[in-house]
Write an enzyme that holds these catalytic residues in place. Sequence first.
Site, PDB file in Angstrom:
ATOM      1  N   GLY A 196       0.841  -1.194  -0.007  1.00 16.85           N
ATOM      2  CA  GLY A 196      -0.036   0.068  -0.044  1.00 16.85           C
ATOM      3  C   GLY A 196       0.772   1.237  -0.203  1.00 16.85           C
ATOM      4  O   GLY A 196       1.893   1.278   0.692  1.00 16.85           O
ATOM      5  N   SER A 212       2.120  -2.334   4.283  1.00 14.96           N
ATOM      6  CA  SER A 212       2.388  -0.918   4.076  1.00 14.96           C
ATOM      7  C   SER A 212       3.825  -0.510   3.454  1.00 14.96           C
ATOM      8  O   SER A 212       4.702  -1.288   3.807  1.00 14.96           O
ATOM      9  CB  SER A 212       1.970  -0.183   5.578  1.00 14.96           C
ATOM     10  OG  SER A 212       3.339  -0.294   6.188  1.00 14.96           O
ATOM     11  N   ASP A 213       3.745   0.652   2.629  1.00 14.85           N
ATOM     12  CA  ASP A 213       5.090   1.157   2.516  1.00 14.85           C
ATOM     13  C   ASP A 213       5.844   1.511   4.105  1.00 14.85           C
ATOM     14  O   ASP A 213       4.934   1.929   4.992  1.00 14.85           O
ATOM     15  CB  ASP A 213       4.929   2.461   1.803  1.00 14.85           C
ATOM     16  CG  ASP A 213       6.280   2.768   1.007  1.00 14.85           C
ATOM     17  OD1 ASP A 213       7.293   2.069   1.208  1.00 14.85           O
ATOM     18  OD2 ASP A 213       6.229   3.281   0.067  1.00 14.85           O
ATOM     19  N   PHE A 214       7.204   1.690   3.902  1.00 12.58           N
ATOM     20  CA  PHE A 214       7.649   1.628   5.210  1.00 12.58           C
ATOM     21  C   PHE A 214       7.379   2.821   5.717  1.00 12.58           C
ATOM     22  O   PHE A 214       7.633   4.007   5.217  1.00 12.58           O
ATOM     23  CB  PHE A 214       9.174   1.480   4.985  1.00 12.58           C
ATOM     24  CG  PHE A 214       9.384  -0.120   4.817  1.00 12.58           C
ATOM     25  CD1 PHE A 214      10.512  -0.574   5.244  1.00 12.58           C
ATOM     26  CD2 PHE A 214       8.962  -0.912   4.029  1.00 12.58           C
ATOM     27  CE1 PHE A 214      11.006  -2.156   5.163  1.00 12.58           C
ATOM     28  CE2 PHE A 214       8.992  -2.268   3.826  1.00 12.58           C
ATOM     29  CZ  PHE A 214      10.022  -2.917   4.208  1.00 12.58           C
TER      30      PHE A 214
END
Length: 740
Positions: free
Chosen positions: A232, A265-267
């Site tokens: 995401g 998720s993206d980090f």
Amino acid sequence: MKVNRLSLIFLLAIVQLIQAQTLPYKDASLSPEKRTEDLLSRMTLEEKVTQLSGLGKGQGEFGNTNVSIFGTPENERLGIPKLVMGHGITGVRSGRDVTINSTYMMTPIGIAASWDTELYERAATAVAKEMVALNQDLNLGTTLNIIRHPLGGRNWESFSEDPYLTSRFGVAYVKAMQSNGIICGPKHFVANNQERHRFDINNVVDERTLREIYLPAFKAAVMEGGALNIMGAYNRLNGTFMCENKWMLTDILRKEWGFKGFVLSDFGNGVQSTVPSALSGMNVEMHGTKYYGDKMIAAVKNGELEESVIDQLLCEKLWVMFSMGVFDKKWEQPKSIVHSDEHQNIALDVARKAIVLLKNEDDILPLQKNKVKKLAVIGTNAKRVNDHPEYYYMQGGGSGRTYHFENAINNPVDEIKSIAKDTEVLYAQGCTVSSKARETSDKKKPKEQQKIKADKEQDKKLIHEAVELAKNVDTVVLIVGLHGGLETEGWDREHPYLPSAQVELIKQVSKVNPNTVVVLTGGSFIDVTDWIDNVKGILYHFYCGEKISQAMAEVLFGDINPGGKLPISFPKSIKQYPEGSILTHPIGYSKSDVSNIYSEGIFVGYRYFDKNQEELLFPFGYGLSYTTFDYSNLLVNKKDNTVEVSVTITNTGKVIGDEVVQLYVNDEKSSVPRPIRELKGFKRVLIAPGESVTVDFTLDEKAFAFWSSNEKQWIIEPGKFNIDVGSSSRDIKLSKFVTF
């Protein structure tokens, strides 16, 4: 009695050991569904929640930067293995560990310039095998975002401005990865098209535009490729952060497309909430625990979140791990496969097929060894100098880059010398290596201003040396371009030009030597209008792996015939792009309430330029060759709702060469605005001189449909559809029509 008691204890221990070994979730003969159900039933709430966050424990932007490995933690009590995540976009990158090296195989835009999905399957297979050999389970990629604007910082990490071209490469990549043991996680879902304000941006995109431009590649990756992971994005979409966007993560991704995997998720800043993110279908927060972890446990205990929601999120993750053999250590590869000769040869194939010939006045290329007695090779990319950070040279910057082996990338000037043989090859640096700071010299600190001043003085000296060299040779090859410090994750490019010193170098050198060829290296659009008329030849070698220099030399001297095509349009000016297509507002959405409105709608890239009848420098799909091709015998046959197309291509030149045959579709009359043409098929074919090949395409209903905003579905309106076949979006050789 004592002996019997000891025997009993021993027997009980044996029984417990046997039971432990035969617990249902440890039985590889059972289905992933049964194993998941059994394991989940044995876990505490705390254990479940721990599996839904990454290894990082810090509260910084990207979690704990001291944690060099990306992934989710193991559970020793239950034997849940660590899920190790790496980047396999350009090669294998193991988290932040710079000591883990691999074959630098390609970049997405580089392989896209080849228009060869079979080659991409080979390359992705090699990367997957190296990931397995380096003990990784999941690939954080590839990037399926559309190149909406040429200044996007991660354009080099994307494929194209076209959703069909991106889709075909995306499917090839996912299949290759997952058939070789690596869970594949296409990213960044969805409408993540710029770096500026990436943590605090609101992209306003209508549904038709989403369906026709920004979602197709992800849809194909899931429904055709079988992707088991999705990342995401950071951005909001129409007011809602992507990592808590239930419409996208559940309604479309899972219910509509049938996605069976898990979302991470993206980090760092991907997840912005606990309950809304969990309820939307966001499975794993990376890389640390800002909103999951203790906050998620508290949400369950105070009644904000049902434990069944946690179970579902974890069930999807565990099912993937069982399905892909992570628990059973199903996949193995020897360490010797990393950077093997076979993989280096694949990287060489990529580099050979990625190069695009943009200009060839007076047939200056290929260089004739018997005519060019003295050759000057000049430029900042002709040889890596100390100012080039090692991992920024010949590749973009950011998480997608590869920590390749030392000296894996040879210097182009050395490769040219090895091929030129009797030609005397001389070298000059030409100018200093530009940094982002140098290109924005105003309002800089005194120390930075001093460096800028020193670099400018050095540029004058280096340009003068290059000009003097150029005066006394037959031909000049200028190897210039960008690097990972100029186009990278984290920020967008500030302008579309080469660094100013390189532009001055080109102008001055070409002024004293008319036989000048420019080789550009980079990962996106470069505006060449200021100097294109000064030079006779231009090659664009997109970042494309560690063998870029050898392939460059081979193409310059004709050992290889260039056959690459542009996966993006080259306009005459960046001002031709729609105003506002990249957000430049200095303050993020949360403080300014200013959204990034995708006002151009479905008209992205060549679709926009065609609609507005814009003149282009080089159109989408463009690329020259050292030979010529003739198109003939276009046949179009419609059966029910399937259209069969065939065309004959003949090599009418004197050397063997590749042609990328492109098929475009146009609805002649529609109730809604539609593009003048849309790419719906392509094939790269190798043809010997004088030979002909027949290229076949099969078009299904999807090739002719558009998304109806009123009916909320894909529809085909009755009428005539043009089938255009050619060598670029603006070089259509043959046309016919079909009627629906």
